[in-house]
Enzyme design. Structure first.
Site, PDB file in Angstrom:
ATOM      1  CB  CYS A  39      -0.861  -0.030   1.261  1.00  0.00           C
ATOM      2  SG  CYS A  39      -1.776   1.489   1.577  1.00  0.00           S
ATOM      3  CB  THR A  41       0.047   3.171   4.419  1.00  0.00           C
ATOM      4  OG1 THR A  41      -1.126   3.911   4.120  1.00  0.00           O
ATOM      5  CG2 THR A  41       0.405   3.354   5.869  1.00  0.00           C
ATOM      6  CG  HIS A  44       3.413   7.312   2.952  1.00  0.00           C
ATOM      7  ND1 HIS A  44       2.086   7.611   3.140  1.00  0.00           N
ATOM      8  CD2 HIS A  44       3.710   7.753   1.708  1.00  0.00           C
ATOM      9  CE1 HIS A  44       1.602   8.204   2.056  1.00  0.00           C
ATOM     10  NE2 HIS A  44       2.571   8.294   1.173  1.00  0.00           N
ATOM     11  CD  GLU A  65      -3.233  -2.780   0.461  1.00  0.00           C
ATOM     12  OE1 GLU A  65      -2.777  -3.387  -0.525  1.00  0.00           O
ATOM     13  OE2 GLU A  65      -3.416  -1.555   0.476  1.00  0.00           O
ATOM     14  CB  CYS A 100     -18.228   1.189  17.705  1.00  0.00           C
ATOM     15  SG  CYS A 100     -16.509   1.186  17.173  1.00  0.00           S
ATOM     16  CD  GLU A 196      -1.617   9.468 -12.675  1.00  0.00           C
ATOM     17  OE1 GLU A 196      -2.392   9.116 -11.764  1.00  0.00           O
ATOM     18  OE2 GLU A 196      -0.487   9.951 -12.445  1.00  0.00           O
ATOM     19  CB  THR A 289     -11.804   7.862   6.373  1.00  0.00           C
ATOM     20  OG1 THR A 289     -10.630   7.258   6.924  1.00  0.00           O
ATOM     21  CG2 THR A 289     -12.950   7.723   7.344  1.00  0.00           C
TER      22      THR A 289
END
Ligand code: NAD
Ligand code: ZN
Length: 343
Positions: A39, A41, A44, A65, A100, A196, A289
């Site tokens: 990912c 992330t 990063h 993932e 939740c 793009e 999100t």
């Protein structure tokens, strides 16, 4: 077991041998990982950018993932059993807070994220609480099952409102934008327009099914979108670039009373002319999100099970687990769609 970890602050990731998690709590499940995708992330964390420095406490196993098989269950586990083929939601909710308890687990006040707040899936085995596990249909390929989490981001962003028969602009054809094109095709969008800047991804967007691909460095996005939509502008903006310019162009290219769903995450505060681009145009903007738990997972699972999505073009590379450096290099260069590591 083998694991790819963030060993210490600084660039890079290290392949190590560590113990298989043994301390299963009553509701914990041990999963043998078959496939794990990389990912943004993870990149990063690999590059050790500002966000990673603020959120990651090394040493920690990376990745979130994945798909795999249940090999051990805690005493009170009742939702999965040994042998089940599973993937996982990566956001672990508390189950107790207001969100939740009111159908908004994805914005739980005490969210924990796999591979960010606790050890992740770049390992032969991962320990996960049963509440976030998702049973996969056995017909789904391991590699495809692994990318359901980012695919869920695309599904959540797109299905926030109707897209069928609409002109949709996707800004940013990174791995998730590319997945979005595939979902929009299946959802019956009238015209899929993509912006793009990266050459490799512009071509891939076209191959996957974009009707029009615009390069904002070479062409005026707003003018072109209007020309492609009878002068009206796009009905829906799906923002997947995290780029301020793309967001502004996207909002300007929307038809009045259109909607925008924003998934992209911006590096810093962004400036928007709210009066002209949002208020006087009566635009509805949704912040997106994660994935709706578990509404998005049912959609993703059923779309894959019934072969309504084809991920063979979006997943551009698969590597052996131990060749992970090749994957990170391609991600950094942007010469890829989704990349999956096989264990
Ligand atoms: P990515 O960074 O790989 O892709 C972004 C793409 O946008 C790149 O291909 C880039 O070339 C393109 N781009 C940059 N500037 C552009 C411009 N001006 N116009 C058009 N395209 C431009 O990211 P990804 O993994 O595909 O994820 C998409 C976005 O969603 C990222 O911003 C990511 O941080 C964010 N994200 C959000 C959530 C969430 O829960 N909100 C979850 C996952 C990812
Ligand atoms: Zn909660």
């Amino acid at each position: 077991m083998r694991a790819i970890i963030k060993e210490k602050p600084g660039r890079g990731a290290t392949l190590v041998t560590k113990d298989v998690p043994k301390d299963l709590g009553p509701h914990d499940v041990l999963v043998k990982v078959y496939a794990a995708s990389i990912c943004g992330t993870d990149l990063h964390i690999y590059l050790w950018n500002k966000w990673a420095q603020e959120h990651i406490k090394p040493p920690q196993t990376m990745g979130h993932e994945f798909s795999g098989e249940v090999v051990a269950v805690g005493r009170d586990v009742s939702m999965v059993k040994i042998g089940d083929f599973v993937s996982s939601e990566t956001h672990i909710p508390c189950g107790k807070c207001k969100q939740c308890r009111t159908g908004n687990m994805h914005v739980c006040q005490h969210l924990q994220i796999l591979g960010v707040d606790r050890d992740g899936a770049f390992a032969d085995y991962i320990k996960v609480p049963e509440i976030v596990l998702w049973k996969n249909d056995p017909s789904i390929p391991h590699i495809w099952a692994s990318v359901q989490e980012p695919l869920g981001n695309a599904v959540h962003t797109i299905f926030t409102e109707d897209v069928t028969g609409k002109n949709v602009l996707v800004t940013g054809a990174g791995p998730i934008g590319l997945l979005a094109i595939e979902v929009l095709r299946t959802a019956g969008a009238a015209k899929i327009i993509v912006s793009e800047i990266n050459e490799y991804r512009k071509n891939l967007a076209k191959e996957i099914g974009a009707d029009v691909v615009i390069d904002p460095t070479k062409e005026d996005v707003v003018k072109r979108v209007k020309a492609e939509t009878n002068g009206d502008g796009a009905d829906v903006l799906i923002e997947m670039s995290g780029n301020e310019r793309a967001l502004n162009d996207g909002l300007a290219a929307l038809t009045p009373a259109g909607r925008a769903s924003l998934l992209g995450v911006y590096n810093s505060d962004v400036k928007i002319n709210l009066n002209d681009l949002v208020i006087f145009k009566a635009i509805r903007i949704y912040g997106i999100t994660g994935r709706k738990m578990f509404d998005t997972w049912y959609k993703v699972g059923d779309l894959l099970k019934n072969k309504k999505l084809d991920l063979s073009k979006v997943i551009t590379h698969t590597f052996d687990f131990e060749d992970y450096e090749k994957g990170f290099k391609l991600m950094e260069e942007g010469k890829c769609g989704k990349i999956v590591l096989k264990l």
